[in-house]
Design a protein around this motif. Structure first.
Motif, PDB file in Angstrom:
ATOM      1  N   UNK A  74     -39.991  38.870  57.351  1.00  9.84           N
ATOM      2  CA  UNK A  74     -40.514  38.003  58.413  1.00  9.84           C
ATOM      3  C   UNK A  74     -41.711  38.727  59.020  1.00  9.84           C
ATOM      4  N   UNK A  75     -42.868  38.088  58.955  1.00 12.19           N
ATOM      5  CA  UNK A  75     -44.096  38.681  59.492  1.00 12.19           C
ATOM      6  C   UNK A  75     -44.610  37.849  60.650  1.00 12.19           C
ATOM      7  N   UNK A  76     -45.345  38.519  61.516  1.00 12.05           N
ATOM      8  CA  UNK A  76     -45.952  37.828  62.637  1.00 12.05           C
ATOM      9  C   UNK A  76     -46.927  38.742  63.347  1.00 12.05           C
ATOM     10  N   UNK A  77     -47.399  38.264  64.484  1.00  7.08           N
ATOM     11  CA  UNK A  77     -48.375  39.006  65.278  1.00  7.08           C
ATOM     12  C   UNK A  77     -47.904  39.002  66.730  1.00  7.08           C
TER      13      UNK A  77
ATOM     14  N   UNK B 263     -52.101  44.185  65.867  1.00 12.90           N
ATOM     15  CA  UNK B 263     -50.879  43.720  66.527  1.00 12.90           C
ATOM     16  C   UNK B 263     -49.841  43.093  65.599  1.00 12.90           C
ATOM     17  N   UNK B 264     -49.933  43.278  64.295  1.00 10.37           N
ATOM     18  CA  UNK B 264     -49.001  42.667  63.343  1.00 10.37           C
ATOM     19  C   UNK B 264     -47.689  43.438  63.270  1.00 10.37           C
ATOM     20  N   UNK B 265     -46.626  42.727  62.914  1.00 13.99           N
ATOM     21  CA  UNK B 265     -45.320  43.362  62.728  1.00 13.99           C
ATOM     22  C   UNK B 265     -44.642  42.752  61.509  1.00 13.99           C
ATOM     23  N   UNK B 266     -43.661  43.465  60.984  1.00 17.11           N
ATOM     24  CA  UNK B 266     -42.869  42.999  59.847  1.00 17.11           C
ATOM     25  C   UNK B 266     -41.407  43.371  60.069  1.00 17.11           C
ATOM     26  N   UNK B 267     -40.528  42.399  59.911  1.00 16.22           N
ATOM     27  CA  UNK B 267     -39.092  42.646  59.899  1.00 16.22           C
ATOM     28  C   UNK B 267     -38.629  42.522  58.451  1.00 16.22           C
ATOM     29  N   UNK B 268     -37.722  43.403  58.041  1.00 16.77           N
ATOM     30  CA  UNK B 268     -37.144  43.335  56.699  1.00 16.77           C
ATOM     31  C   UNK B 268     -35.629  43.178  56.837  1.00 16.77           C
TER      32      UNK B 268
ATOM     33  N   UNK C 295     -32.924  32.982  55.028  1.00 21.28           N
ATOM     34  CA  UNK C 295     -34.264  33.012  55.627  1.00 21.28           C
ATOM     35  C   UNK C 295     -34.207  32.526  57.074  1.00 21.28           C
ATOM     36  N   UNK C 296     -33.457  31.471  57.327  1.00 24.81           N
ATOM     37  CA  UNK C 296     -33.315  30.968  58.695  1.00 24.81           C
ATOM     38  C   UNK C 296     -32.657  32.009  59.601  1.00 24.81           C
ATOM     39  N   UNK C 297     -31.616  32.672  59.101  1.00 25.89           N
ATOM     40  CA  UNK C 297     -30.945  33.714  59.889  1.00 25.89           C
ATOM     41  C   UNK C 297     -31.907  34.862  60.198  1.00 25.89           C
ATOM     42  N   UNK C 298     -32.705  35.239  59.228  1.00 25.22           N
ATOM     43  CA  UNK C 298     -33.655  36.329  59.431  1.00 25.22           C
ATOM     44  C   UNK C 298     -34.696  35.961  60.478  1.00 25.22           C
ATOM     45  N   UNK C 299     -35.236  34.761  60.387  1.00 23.47           N
ATOM     46  CA  UNK C 299     -36.226  34.313  61.374  1.00 23.47           C
ATOM     47  C   UNK C 299     -35.624  34.260  62.771  1.00 23.47           C
ATOM     48  N   UNK C 300     -34.401  33.759  62.878  1.00 25.39           N
ATOM     49  CA  UNK C 300     -33.740  33.682  64.178  1.00 25.39           C
ATOM     50  C   UNK C 300     -33.485  35.079  64.742  1.00 25.39           C
ATOM     51  N   UNK C 301     -33.088  36.002  63.902  1.00 26.84           N
ATOM     52  CA  UNK C 301     -32.874  37.386  64.353  1.00 26.84           C
ATOM     53  C   UNK C 301     -34.177  38.016  64.839  1.00 26.84           C
TER      54      UNK C 301
END
Length: 127
Positions: free
Chosen positions: A10-13, A53-58, A73-79
């Motif tokens: 899950x990536x974002x900024x 300012x980017x981040x990554x969750x694995x 994927x939904x569980x990961x995004x929610x976490x």
């Protein structure tokens, strides 16, 4: 039915960080360095806000069927959202990719080992 292992990224900024939030992230940057990255059930976060300012969750998850990757994927995004929101961090551009490791191509060593085991099972000389 066998268990499938999924790796979800899950990536974002980060968005709209206050000076205190940015300083807090910078203070804990060593804990979230890419060299410590791992796919884990609870999620592993990496970032380098000093650079961008980017981040990554694995995340590491599992399921019985191929379709279970969508729920993983939904569980990961929610976490990821929960972690960010609990700490008051704004974010944007959240996106995810997921991989079913049972469908991942074998590396050179893995192919060699599979071939060796296959030869042993067939009792053929594969030298």
């Amino acid at each position: 039915m066998s268990t499938r292992t999924f790796r979800v990224t899950v990536r974002g900024v980060f968005d709209g960080l206050s000076a205190d939030q940015r300083a807090g992230l910078l203070a804990r940057a060593a804990e979230h360095d890419v060299l410590r990255a791992a796919f884990t059930p609870e999620g592993s976060l990496t970032y380098d806000v000093a650079v961008r300012p980017a981040f990554t969750f694995r995340f590491l998850d599992s399921g019985e069927a191929e379709e279970d990757i969508l729920e993983a994927t939904e569980r990961a995004e929610e976490s990821a959202r929960a972690w960010l929101e609990q700490r008051g961090y704004g974010y944007k551009n959240l996106r995810s990719t997921a991989e079913d490791l049972s469908r991942a191509p074998l590396g050179k060593r893995q192919r060699r080992e599979a071939a060796r085991k296959g030869c042993e099972l067939l009792a053929a000389d594969c030298a």
